[in-house]
Structures are given as structure tokens and as C-alpha cells.
Design a protein around this motif. Structure first.
Motif, short mmCIF file in Angstrom:
data_model
loop_
_atom_site.label_atom_id
_atom_site.label_comp_id
_atom_site.label_asym_id
_atom_site.label_seq_id
_atom_site.Cartn_x
_atom_site.Cartn_y
_atom_site.Cartn_z
N GLU A 162 -3.11 0.69 -3.26
CA GLU A 162 -2.98 0.26 -4.65
C GLU A 162 -3.56 -1.13 -4.77
O GLU A 162 -3.42 -1.94 -3.84
CB GLU A 162 -1.50 0.26 -5.04
CG GLU A 162 -1.23 0.11 -6.51
CD GLU A 162 0.26 0.08 -6.83
OE1 GLU A 162 1.05 0.56 -6.01
OE2 GLU A 162 0.61 -0.45 -7.89
N LYS A 164 -3.89 -4.57 -7.31
CA LYS A 164 -3.65 -5.35 -8.53
C LYS A 164 -4.85 -6.27 -8.70
O LYS A 164 -5.81 -6.18 -7.95
CB LYS A 164 -2.37 -6.18 -8.37
CG LYS A 164 -1.12 -5.38 -8.30
CD LYS A 164 0.08 -6.32 -8.26
CE LYS A 164 1.37 -5.55 -8.21
NZ LYS A 164 2.55 -6.44 -8.20
N VAL A 167 -4.43 -8.98 -5.55
CA VAL A 167 -3.91 -8.52 -4.26
C VAL A 167 -4.03 -7.01 -4.19
O VAL A 167 -4.17 -6.34 -5.21
CB VAL A 167 -2.42 -8.92 -4.05
CG1 VAL A 167 -2.27 -10.40 -3.88
CG2 VAL A 167 -1.55 -8.41 -5.17
N ALA A 168 -4.01 -6.50 -2.97
CA ALA A 168 -4.07 -5.05 -2.78
C ALA A 168 -3.20 -4.67 -1.60
O ALA A 168 -3.01 -5.46 -0.66
CB ALA A 168 -5.51 -4.60 -2.54
N GLU A 169 -2.67 -3.46 -1.65
CA GLU A 169 -1.84 -2.95 -0.57
C GLU A 169 -2.66 -1.97 0.26
O GLU A 169 -3.39 -1.14 -0.30
CB GLU A 169 -0.61 -2.23 -1.14
CG GLU A 169 0.33 -1.70 -0.09
CD GLU A 169 1.49 -0.92 -0.69
OE1 GLU A 169 1.46 -0.62 -1.89
OE2 GLU A 169 2.43 -0.61 0.07
N TYR B 66 4.03 -10.22 -6.43
CA TYR B 66 3.37 -9.80 -5.20
C TYR B 66 3.78 -8.42 -4.73
O TYR B 66 3.12 -7.82 -3.90
CB TYR B 66 3.65 -10.81 -4.08
CG TYR B 66 2.48 -11.73 -3.90
CD1 TYR B 66 2.32 -12.80 -4.76
CD2 TYR B 66 1.54 -11.50 -2.93
CE1 TYR B 66 1.22 -13.62 -4.64
CE2 TYR B 66 0.43 -12.32 -2.80
CZ TYR B 66 0.28 -13.37 -3.65
OH TYR B 66 -0.80 -14.19 -3.53
N PHE B 68 4.56 -4.43 -4.64
CA PHE B 68 3.97 -3.20 -5.18
C PHE B 68 5.05 -2.21 -5.57
O PHE B 68 4.77 -1.05 -5.87
CB PHE B 68 3.01 -2.58 -4.16
CG PHE B 68 1.71 -3.32 -4.09
CD1 PHE B 68 1.57 -4.42 -3.27
CD2 PHE B 68 0.64 -2.95 -4.89
CE1 PHE B 68 0.38 -5.14 -3.23
CE2 PHE B 68 -0.55 -3.66 -4.86
CZ PHE B 68 -0.68 -4.74 -4.02
#
Lengths: 280, 179
Positions: A162, A164, A167-169, B66, B68
Motif C-alpha cells: 500500500e 500513501k 510512505v509505502a508499506e 504513519y 497503514f
């Protein structure tokens, strides 16, 4: 009087919490969130590096320090050679196809974005700790869900789950949420025109990768290299996933399974590259 | 006053970054340590209910930015945790002894963990990404969190006791010239 004022304060703060959540969902808070994320990212990267160094240092005994360092160097060199070998094989296959189709033109479909890892596990996914990472790049840098993530040796470490804005996961390849379309490359000496074995590689218990749905007729050996097959649009072909360490082949089953050990050390990652589709 | 607010924002920022990036990657179960929760307990005890609520708001917002997980989980969890802690402080653990700190931290940690996972479960419905209170991972994480939270509270209590007179000592001193 004091009690009434205290109760009023609580109600005000409850209203503030509700308002913040509402404003987030209607995207009014996005600029403030982006500012907060941009302010946190630089320091977060430094903190993460320090913490990772601490974790790595604690996991290695000092009296075996030199030996481990040498072993790590050799392992890194081996991984680079394997990655190079996989790339050369892919290039060779592509070359042969191009000879058959004379008008075929090669094109480089991906570029890559470097990103710092700023968090691990807990914040991203409180239950499956250690199976995901957060990086300091997001949709503002062209990242979307499903993109491949590699380490400095070119070995795939996971996929974007995912993203944003800032930031990313990433789901690590050893996590149960990460699934990759994989292929087993033939070892040297085997017929070059043999079909590559194709299956689905998914993480198991945060430690290894299982490749499932491999046809029974396919011959897989311990030591074979698993790579991405290229069947996924956003994942380039030929990225090394790992090495086969076990084959589970039962004659009365429709499919066979292979256990793959990732070649990348997922505990020591601090910088990764994300393969991003090149804009035409 | 504005300088104070600015200082608080800087402190919240540093604590949030430490929680997100430093503590989350520590080995041996230390990644479960909840620095933000422990700090909120101390602020509640030393500076009052109102300030701790505002800190919970700021910290929750930064963590949600921050995270998810669905936005608002950290905000709501920290906010309600402070409400509960204040209720316990006002009605049960009224002194400022070490045992009060430990008991408050214990109950706050349990309440916060359960509430957090319940909210994550509810907000992820119908596409359920986690099982409610499921698996040994949750209980192991809770155990580690309790251990490290209580350990840190004890350390911080003694450190603050040295530099401040606002905390009651664990043992009462006998008067030397009693007889």
C-alpha cells in the motif's frame, strides 16, 4: 463547577478527535499529514539505521566477528554472482527469441526508485510483526501497490502493499501476505529448450518461501534458483527470489511444492530499490 | 506559553519518531515496548489530565499518519487509554508511589492492546486482515509489552525521584531521633 469544566474539556477533546478523523477521510488534513510525514522521514531513516545496527551487532558474537564478516562478504559475493547469472540467462533467452522474431524490439519498461526503510513491522502490521516494512517514498514518487522491491544485490525482497503520498508499506517475500509469480531456472547442463517451471511463491512464517502449484511432471532439484516469472505486469522477470532447499513431491498429489530460502538477508535491510513502471 | 506548546510539539515529534523507527526494530521482543503509552502515564501523573489528553491527541495523530491501519485507531486508543488511566488514578491509585505507577501501567497496557486490536478488527471488516485476538503472536506481543513497559516505568520512576520531589518514595524513612 470544576467537575463541569473538566467534563466540558473532555467533550471538547472528544469532538476534536472526531473532527480529525472526519477531516482525514474528506482529505482536508492531507497537506498537514504530508508535512508531518516529510518532517519525520529524514530523522526516521537515521533512527532506523541505528536500531538496525544495534540489532545486527547484538545478534553476532564478538569472538566470531571477523569470521562472520568474512562469511557475509563471501555470501554477498555469491549472491551477486547468482543474480548476475540469472540476468545473463534471461538475456540469453531473450536473445534467442529475438533471432526468431526479427522485428521484435527490446524496451526497458522499468526504472527504479531508491528508498530508505524507516520502520519495521509493528506500526505497519501489529499482528504479523517482522513481515512488513515502511519506506520513505510513496505515491508522490510514482509508487503504487504491487511493485517489486529489491535490495542492493538485485534480489527481490518483497512487494509494495500500500502506498500513501510519502510512505509505502512493503510485504516481505517471507511474509504470508506476499505472493509472487515465480519460475524455477534450469541448472547448467540441462536442455535449454526445456520449459521453465512456473508456480506461485508465497511467504511462510516470516522465515521461508513456499512455491506452490508446481505440476508433478516438473523436475525440481535442491539448489535450483527461483526467479520472478514476469507474469505479473508490475514485476520484471528474472529477479532472484531464492534457492530451493526442499522439494515436497507426493505421488498422489496433483501439485508438488518447493521450499525456497531467500538469498537476501531481510533483517539487515536499510535501503531498497523499487521497480517503477517507466512513463511513456 | 507558545514556547511551551512548541517544546511539547518537538517532544511529541521525537517520541513518535523513536517509537516508529527506533523501537520498532529492536531485537529480543523490545520492539513491543510502548514508549508513547508510558510517557502519557507519566504526564498524567506529573502534569495533569488535560495536558496528557492533548499529548495523546498529538501523538495519536502522528502515529496514525504513519500507520497503514485505518486512520484514527491510534488517536482513539491513546485517547481512551488516558481517560481510563485518569479514572483509575482518581479512584484507585491515588498516591504517586511506584506501585501506583506499575498498576496504572499494567491496566493501561492491557486496555490499550485489547482496544487497539478490537478497533483494527472492526475497521478491517468485511475484508478482515487480522483475526480478533488471534494467535500466539498477540499474546506474546502483549506479554513483551507488559514486561518492557513495567521495566521502563520502574527505571523512569527512580530517575525522576532523584531529580524531583513530586514523587512519593516507596519506603518511608524513620526519624533518627525518635527516642
Amino acid at each position: 463547577m470544576l467537575k463541569i469544566r473538566a467534563k466540558n474539556n473532555i467533550f471538547v477533546l472528544v469532538a476534536v478527535v472526531g473532527l480529525l478523523i472526519f477531516l482525514h477521510f474528506i482529505k482536508v488534513l492531507s497537506p498537514l499529514e504530508n508535512i508531518a510525514a516529510r518532517a519525520i522521514n529524514p530523522l526516521a531513516g537515521q533512527f532506523y539505521s541505528v536500531s538496525t545496527s544495534l540489532r545486527v551487532a547484538l545478534s553476532e558474537r564478538t569472538d566470531k566477528g571477523e569470521l562472520l564478516a568474512a562469511l557475509n562478504d563471501l555470501q554477498a559475493e555469491i549472491n551477486q554472482i547468482k543474480a548476475e547469472n540469472a540476468r545473463l540467462k534471461a538475456i540469453k533467452e531473450e536473445n534467442e527469441k529475438l533471432r526468431q522474431y526479427l522485428k521484435f524490439s527490446t524496451k526497458n519498461e522499468f526504472d527504479f526508485v531508491l528508498a530508505n526503510i524507516i520502520s519495521r513491522g509493528t506500526l505497519a502490521n501489529p499482528v504479523n510483526r517482522g513481515q512488513s516494512l515502511i519506506i520513505d517514498k510513496g505515491t508522490a514518487d510514482g509508487l503504487i501497490s504491487g511493485l517489486a522491491v529489491v535490495n542492493n544485490e538485485g534480489t527481490i525482497v518483497g512487494k509494495i502493499a500500500e502506498a500513501k503520498e510519502n510512505v509505502a508499506e512493503i510485504y516481505l517475500s517471507t511474509g504470508s501476505n506476499c505472493k509472487l509469480a515465480a519460475a524455477i531456472q534450469r541448472s547448467q547442463g540441462e536442455p535449454e529448450d526445456a520449459n521453465k517451471t512456473v508456480g506461485i511463491a508465497e511467504g511462510e512464517l516470516g522465515l521461508t518461501i513456499r512455491m506452490n502449484f508446481i505440476p508433478q511432471a516438473e523436475e525440481i532439484k535442491v539448489g535450483d534458483i527461483a526467479v520472478t516469472s514476469g507474469l505479473e505486469k508490475s514485476v520484471p522477470a528474472g529477479l532472484i527470489i531464492g534457492e530451493v532447499i526442499e522439494v515436497d513431491k507426493t505421488s498422489n498429489e496433483v501439485w508438488q511444492r518447493a521450499t525456497i530460502e531467500p538469498l537476501a538477508n531481510l533483517d539487515e535491510l536499510t535501503i531498497v530499490s523499487v521497480f517503477r513502471p517507466r512513463e511513456n | 506559553m507558545y514556547l511551551k506548546i512548541f517544546l511539547y510539539l518537538i517532544l511529541i515529534y521525537i517520541l513518535a519518531v523513536a517509537q516508529i523507527s527506533f523501537i520498532a526494530t529492536l531485537p529480543f521482543g523490545m520492539s513491543n515496548f510502548n514508549l508513547m503509552l508510558v510517557c502519557l502515564i507519566f504526564i498524567l501523573m506529573l502534569s495533569g489530565f488535560r495536558l496528557s489528553l492533548w499529548w495523546a491527541l498529538g501523538a495519536g495523530f502522528l502515529l496514525d499518519t504513519y500507520s497503514f491501519s485505518p486512520f484514527g485507531i491510534y488517536l482513539i486508543s491513546l485517547f481512551l487509554m488516558v481517560l481510563l488511566a485518569n479514572f483509575l488514578l482518581a479512584n484507585f491509585f491515588t498516591d504517586r508511589s511506584l506501585y501506583s505507577f506499575l498498576a496504572l501501567t499494567f491496566f493501561s497496557t492491557i486496555f490499550y492492546s485489547f482496544l487497539f486490536y478490537l478497533l483494527a478488527y472492526i475497521f478491517s471488516f468485511p475484508e478482515i486482515k487480522i483475526s480478533v485476538l488471534g494467535g500466539k503472536d498477540f499474546w506474546l506481543a502483549l506479554g513483551f509489552q507488559l514486561f518492557f513497559n513495567l521495566l521502563f516505568v520502574s527505571l523512569l520512576f527512580y530517575i525522576i525521584s532523584f531529580v524531583s520531589k513530586r514523587l512519593k518514595p516507596v519506603f518511608l524513612e524513620r526519624s533518627s531521633n525518635k527516642f
